[in-house]
Motif scaffolding. Structure first.
Motif, PDB file in Angstrom:
ATOM      1  N   PRO A 221       0.810  -1.227   0.000  1.00 18.54           N
ATOM      2  CA  PRO A 221       0.000   0.000   0.000  1.00 18.54           C
ATOM      3  C   PRO A 221       0.840   1.274   0.000  1.00 18.54           C
ATOM      4  CG  PRO A 221      -0.022  -1.028   2.170  1.00 18.54           C
ATOM      5  CD  PRO A 221       0.644  -1.995   1.244  1.00 18.54           C
ATOM      6  N   ALA A 222       2.124   1.171   0.349  1.00 21.39           N
ATOM      7  CA  ALA A 222       2.991   2.341   0.328  1.00 21.39           C
ATOM      8  C   ALA A 222       3.432   2.696  -1.089  1.00 21.39           C
ATOM      9  CB  ALA A 222       4.215   2.098   1.207  1.00 21.39           C
ATOM     10  N   VAL A 223       3.248   1.765  -2.031  1.00 24.73           N
ATOM     11  CA  VAL A 223       3.746   1.948  -3.396  1.00 24.73           C
ATOM     12  C   VAL A 223       2.605   2.009  -4.408  1.00 24.73           C
ATOM     13  CG1 VAL A 223       5.186   0.940  -5.222  1.00 24.73           C
ATOM     14  CG2 VAL A 223       5.940   0.846  -2.838  1.00 24.73           C
ATOM     15  N   PHE A 224       1.548   1.224  -4.176  1.00 23.32           N
ATOM     16  CA  PHE A 224       0.474   1.123  -5.163  1.00 23.32           C
ATOM     17  C   PHE A 224      -0.720   1.977  -4.745  1.00 23.32           C
ATOM     18  CE2 PHE A 224       3.134  -2.432  -6.142  1.00 23.32           C
ATOM     19  CZ  PHE A 224       3.085  -2.500  -7.527  1.00 23.32           C
ATOM     20  N   TRP A 225      -1.249   2.710  -5.717  1.00 19.77           N
ATOM     21  CA  TRP A 225      -2.295   3.694  -5.461  1.00 19.77           C
ATOM     22  C   TRP A 225      -3.402   3.509  -6.496  1.00 19.77           C
ATOM     23  CZ3 TRP A 225      -1.920   8.848  -8.257  1.00 19.77           C
ATOM     24  CH2 TRP A 225      -3.031   9.661  -7.982  1.00 19.77           C
ATOM     25  N   ARG A 226      -4.644   3.513  -6.023  1.00 26.75           N
ATOM     26  CA  ARG A 226      -5.782   3.405  -6.919  1.00 26.75           C
ATOM     27  C   ARG A 226      -6.139   4.799  -7.428  1.00 26.75           C
ATOM     28  NH1 ARG A 226     -11.213  -0.231  -5.840  1.00 26.75           N
ATOM     29  NH2 ARG A 226     -11.988  -0.208  -8.000  1.00 26.75           N
TER      30      ARG A 226
END
Length: 277
Positions: A221-226
């Protein structure tokens, strides 16, 4: 000795196939079947089986989350009417290289479609572990509890140690191949008509996840963003932020096609926070 067993899989055909193969084992009694992780936890607590055939990928709780929840509840009941943890055999469509971690710490696995010889081998290993576990039973943590703890620690990677954690892998299907991809190599993922396309700098393929939410559960979650309801992006693979219509933006990604991905109005604020726009 009769081994009580559960079959947990979200595919009815897979459950039927495994139940059929287990009928040949005279010492195995399939006491119940479940179609998801929530049912798995409830059925384990209800039946206290010796053995659980557990699908790795399921909606809601995946196989690993099931084990964590079962172990948490088991430990809370230790001072009361505690029950023995079952042996777990994973059922998965992954190839042998993808599941090599599952074959350690006394947890077996079966590849789909199931093979009678491999099912028999798994049952033999389970019989040996049940027997050895009973012989070693005594004060302190049970052997199966220690083994499951070790497995979960292995899958999570080292925490707080001197050695840095290895990049998490994601299964991506490209043609007939199931490839293990470092998350850092993923540029973005897109869902269209229920199919999730995963794009890296070198190739693209499909994820076995059914929803973007399920995919996000497997990503850092620190790298991938919706950035949009249909897109998940790796913020480290954004090549350019492109101003667009009426104070909106698009993201030009670092894949071969330099794909442009829209940022939804709801995520514009998050974009500005990420890059101090």
């Amino acid at each position: 000795m009769t081994i009580s067993a559960l079959i947990i899989d979200d595919e009815q055909l897979a459950r039927d196939e495994l139940a059929y193969l287990l009928e040949a084992a005279r010492d195995v009694d399939v006491v119940a079947q479940g179609a998801n992780g929530i049912e798995a936890v409830e059925l384990i607590e209800e039946h206290h089986p010796d053995l659980v055939f557990l699908d790795v990928q399921m909606p809601g709780l995946d196989g690993f989350a099931v084990i964590r929840r079962v172990m948490d509840r088991h430990r809370k009941q230790k001072n009361g009417s505690a029950w023995n943890l079952p042996q777990f055999v994973f059922a998965t469509a992954y190839d042998q290289y993808a599941v090599r971690a599952f074959d350690v710490n006394a947890v077996d696995y079966l590849l789909k479609p199931f093979d009678r010889v491999r099912v028999d081998k798994a049952l033999e290993r389970v019989r040996c572990r049940i027997t050895s576990g009973a012989a070693a039973a005594g004060a302190g943590e049970s052997p199966i509890e220690s083994q499951l703890d070790a497995l979960l620690s292995l899958l999570k990677g080292p925490q707080g140690g001197a050695r840095a954690a290895q990049p998490a892998k994601l299964i991506v299907q490209a043609g007939s191949r199931l490839l293990l991809v470092d998350q850092a190599e993923i540029c973005f993922a897109e869902i269209e008509e229920g199919v999730i396309r995963v794009v890296t700098q070198q190739f693209e393929g499909q994820s076995k996840c059914r929803t973007i939410e399920e995919l996000l559960d497997q990503l850092d979650p620190a790298v991938f963003w919706r950035a949009h309801r249909s897109f998940v992006v790796n913020i480290n693979q954004i090549r350019e932020v492109v101003p667009w219509f009426k104070s909106t933006y698009q993201l030009r990604m670092n894949d071969k096609k330099q794909t442009e991905i829209p940022v939804s109005r709801a995520q514009t604020r998050r974009l500005r926070e990420l890059f101090n726009l």
